[in-house]
Design an enzyme around this catalytic site. Structure first.
Site, mmCIF file in Angstrom:
data_model
loop_
_atom_site.group_PDB
_atom_site.id
_atom_site.type_symbol
_atom_site.label_atom_id
_atom_site.label_comp_id
_atom_site.label_asym_id
_atom_site.label_seq_id
_atom_site.Cartn_x
_atom_site.Cartn_y
_atom_site.Cartn_z
ATOM 1 N N ARG A 90 93.613 144.628 103.681
ATOM 2 C CA ARG A 90 93.140 143.267 103.926
ATOM 3 C C ARG A 90 94.133 142.232 103.407
ATOM 4 O O ARG A 90 94.325 141.181 104.001
ATOM 5 C CB ARG A 90 91.775 143.082 103.258
ATOM 6 C CG ARG A 90 91.155 141.704 103.431
ATOM 7 C CD ARG A 90 89.804 141.605 102.729
ATOM 8 N NE ARG A 90 88.799 142.424 103.367
ATOM 9 C CZ ARG A 90 88.302 143.560 102.872
ATOM 10 N NH1 ARG A 90 88.732 144.024 101.715
ATOM 11 N NH2 ARG A 90 87.386 144.237 103.515
ATOM 12 N N TYR A 91 94.737 142.508 102.269
ATOM 13 C CA TYR A 91 95.686 141.598 101.645
ATOM 14 C C TYR A 91 97.101 142.159 101.789
ATOM 15 O O TYR A 91 97.306 143.370 101.703
ATOM 16 C CB TYR A 91 95.350 141.414 100.161
ATOM 17 C CG TYR A 91 93.958 140.889 99.920
ATOM 18 C CD1 TYR A 91 93.673 139.540 100.073
ATOM 19 C CD2 TYR A 91 92.929 141.757 99.556
ATOM 20 C CE1 TYR A 91 92.397 139.052 99.856
ATOM 21 C CE2 TYR A 91 91.649 141.283 99.328
ATOM 22 C CZ TYR A 91 91.383 139.931 99.477
ATOM 23 O OH TYR A 91 90.123 139.455 99.269
ATOM 24 N N ARG A 106 98.496 144.583 98.810
ATOM 25 C CA ARG A 106 97.685 145.645 98.220
ATOM 26 C C ARG A 106 96.789 146.284 99.273
ATOM 27 O O ARG A 106 96.412 145.645 100.252
ATOM 28 C CB ARG A 106 96.856 145.140 97.044
ATOM 29 C CG ARG A 106 95.989 143.922 97.335
ATOM 30 C CD ARG A 106 95.768 143.160 96.032
ATOM 31 N NE ARG A 106 94.896 142.009 96.162
ATOM 32 C CZ ARG A 106 95.322 140.803 96.554
ATOM 33 N NH1 ARG A 106 96.588 140.619 96.876
ATOM 34 N NH2 ARG A 106 94.480 139.798 96.624
ATOM 35 N N CYS A 144 79.055 158.489 94.963
ATOM 36 C CA CYS A 144 79.023 157.825 93.664
ATOM 37 C C CYS A 144 78.162 158.642 92.703
ATOM 38 O O CYS A 144 77.314 159.428 93.128
ATOM 39 C CB CYS A 144 78.424 156.425 93.784
ATOM 40 S SG CYS A 144 79.412 155.267 94.762
ATOM 41 N N CYS A 197 73.867 151.877 93.451
ATOM 42 C CA CYS A 197 73.330 150.556 93.150
ATOM 43 C C CYS A 197 72.571 150.044 94.362
ATOM 44 O O CYS A 197 73.036 150.176 95.498
ATOM 45 C CB CYS A 197 74.459 149.599 92.793
ATOM 46 S SG CYS A 197 75.495 150.162 91.418
ATOM 47 N N CYS A 215 74.541 147.506 96.692
ATOM 48 C CA CYS A 215 75.903 147.879 97.060
ATOM 49 C C CYS A 215 76.294 147.353 98.445
ATOM 50 O O CYS A 215 75.553 147.511 99.410
ATOM 51 C CB CYS A 215 76.033 149.403 97.038
ATOM 52 S SG CYS A 215 77.664 149.997 97.549
ATOM 53 N N ARG A 266 78.599 148.578 100.250
ATOM 54 C CA ARG A 266 78.946 149.708 101.118
ATOM 55 C C ARG A 266 77.773 150.685 101.232
ATOM 56 O O ARG A 266 77.964 151.860 101.536
ATOM 57 C CB ARG A 266 80.181 150.440 100.573
ATOM 58 C CG ARG A 266 81.466 149.639 100.677
ATOM 59 C CD ARG A 266 82.710 150.502 100.460
ATOM 60 N NE ARG A 266 83.914 149.694 100.578
ATOM 61 C CZ ARG A 266 84.781 149.479 99.605
ATOM 62 N NH1 ARG A 266 84.575 150.021 98.418
ATOM 63 N NH2 ARG A 266 85.847 148.729 99.791
ATOM 64 N N ASP A 314 77.088 140.196 97.965
ATOM 65 C CA ASP A 314 77.441 140.227 99.386
ATOM 66 C C ASP A 314 76.202 140.355 100.266
ATOM 67 O O ASP A 314 75.112 140.718 99.808
ATOM 68 C CB ASP A 314 78.388 141.396 99.652
ATOM 69 C CG ASP A 314 79.741 141.205 98.989
ATOM 70 O OD1 ASP A 314 80.349 140.143 99.204
ATOM 71 O OD2 ASP A 314 80.168 142.106 98.249
ATOM 72 N N ASP A 373 83.414 137.356 98.659
ATOM 73 C CA ASP A 373 84.154 137.910 99.791
ATOM 74 C C ASP A 373 83.629 137.278 101.074
ATOM 75 O O ASP A 373 82.456 137.438 101.423
ATOM 76 C CB ASP A 373 83.989 139.427 99.839
ATOM 77 C CG ASP A 373 84.922 140.126 98.874
ATOM 78 O OD1 ASP A 373 86.127 140.156 99.162
ATOM 79 O OD2 ASP A 373 84.443 140.626 97.839
ATOM 80 N N LYS A 411 88.919 136.548 99.686
ATOM 81 C CA LYS A 411 87.957 136.024 98.723
ATOM 82 C C LYS A 411 88.030 134.509 98.664
ATOM 83 O O LYS A 411 89.114 133.921 98.747
ATOM 84 C CB LYS A 411 88.227 136.598 97.331
ATOM 85 C CG LYS A 411 87.850 138.056 97.176
ATOM 86 C CD LYS A 411 88.148 138.552 95.769
ATOM 87 C CE LYS A 411 87.634 139.975 95.589
ATOM 88 N NZ LYS A 411 88.300 140.925 96.513
#
Length: 347
Positions: A90-91, A94, A103, A107, A110, A112, A273, A310, A317
């Site tokens: 995306r950037y 990086r 995981c 959570c 989350c 995702r 999000d 985001d 961001k």
């Protein structure tokens, strides 16, 4: 201590985390979104408190099946920026490397949640990893690689060491960053072997720990984090602003102070999000900005994370921190930590 990871509504009821009459209603949630509560997290939950901030993050709720306006299965646009499986670019400088879709815990907020913990293809295959690393090697602008998932620290030290070694061989990659919740939710995994596996002499290695409430920084978690820090690996924190968890000034201040005291630099406070079924966790942006003003007035600069969101669709961001600058050149006003404005005559 219950040594079993709780993965079903029935197990949650047996552990007194939900009422037995809720099992049937939560089966539909479990069919769509993964459940896992480790013994370390179970020990932090006060089952007598219906508003417990730890339980709120991990114990499923029937409202997760309600999708609000604007919510999306891919709220930050991972797929749009995924040139090969397992990689998000995306950037410019990086890239993300998603090594697993598993995981240690799941959570309830989350971003995702539609892709983690479900399906047969839960680990990045050997061929997919080869393709992802080839992509990174072919793009010299990639200065930093961020290992994420899922949670990469659920992988064995051997596997982590292999990934570290292969990334170390890419000359233009200078920084490796690991994103994890494991030091919080399963601190016993942070062994000397794991620490050695992610360390590399050629690149800078960072670990970003996801933590949302000061009670998550248990004695065991602090020890796990210290193993990494004492090995020369700097730790950063990522937190999510969550209604009913850390959306008051006292809790947010206590969290940031506890992180700094544990030698973890507060890095980001994420506005929640637009993931499906997560509306109950989101504050307003104005509430978040007010909390950041309070935090600035209360605590050292070491305790100040960046408040970010985001942008839906994968457009990077946005910095949500309230501005301390008003007016125009020659007639600026500057706001201090007590919300008072002062004139500034220069450009």
């Amino acid at each position: 201590m219950n040594e079993r990871v709780l993965r079903s509504p029935e197990a949650l009821a047996e552990a007194d985390l939900i009422e037995p009459e809720r099992i049937a209603g939560l089966e539909a949630v479990a069919a769509r979104y993964a459940i896992a509560i480790t013994p370390a997290i179970r020990d932090l939950i006060d089952a007598t408190d219906s508003q417990d901030p730890i339980a709120r993050q991990f114990v499923p709720h029937e409202t997760e099946l309600d999708t609000a306006s604007g919510e999306s299965a891919d709220p930050i646009g991972d797929e749009r920026h995924s040139p090969v499986e397992g990689t998000v670019h995306r950037y410019r400088d990086r890239a993300l490397l998603k090594l697993t879709r598993v995981c240690a815990v799941y959570c309830r907020f989350c971003f995702r949640r539609e892709s983690v913990g479900r399906g047969e293809s839960r680990m990045l295959s050997g061929n997919a990893l080869d393709a992802a690393l080839a992509y990174i090697a072919a793009h010299p602008e990639i200065w930093e690689v961020i290992m994420t998932g899922g949670d990469p620290f659920i992988l064995s030290p051997r596997r982590l060491g292999e990934v570290t070694a292969r990334l170390s061989a890419i000359a233009h990659v200078k920084v490796l960053r690991w994103h994890t919740r494991v030091p919080i939710v399963e601190p016993s995994r942070i062994t000397a072997k794991l620490v050695r596996a992610i360390a590399t002499k050629r690149q800078a290695t960072y670990v970003a720990v996801h933590v949302n409430h000061p009670r998550e920084l248990s004695r065991e978690t602090r020890h796990a984090c210290a193993r990494l820090i004492d090995a020369g690996i700097p730790l950063l924190s990522q937190s999510v602003l969550l209604r009913g968890v850390n959306d008051d000034a006292d809790t947010l201040e206590a969290l940031m102070r506890a992180l700094v005291e544990a030698r973890i630099k507060p890095y980001y406070l994420h506005h929640a999000d637009l993931a499906p079924g997560t509306a109950a966790f989101r504050t307003t942006i104005a509430e978040g900005q007010a909390l950041m003003r309070d935090l600035r007035a209360r605590a050292s600069g070491l305790c100040q994370p960046g408040y970010v969101l985001d942008i839906p669709g994968g457009y990077a961001k946005a910095n949500l921190a309230p501005s301390d600058l008003d007016g125009e050149a020659g007639n600026y006003r500057l706001r201090d930590g007590k919300d008072c404005w002062h004139s500034y005559p220069l450009t």
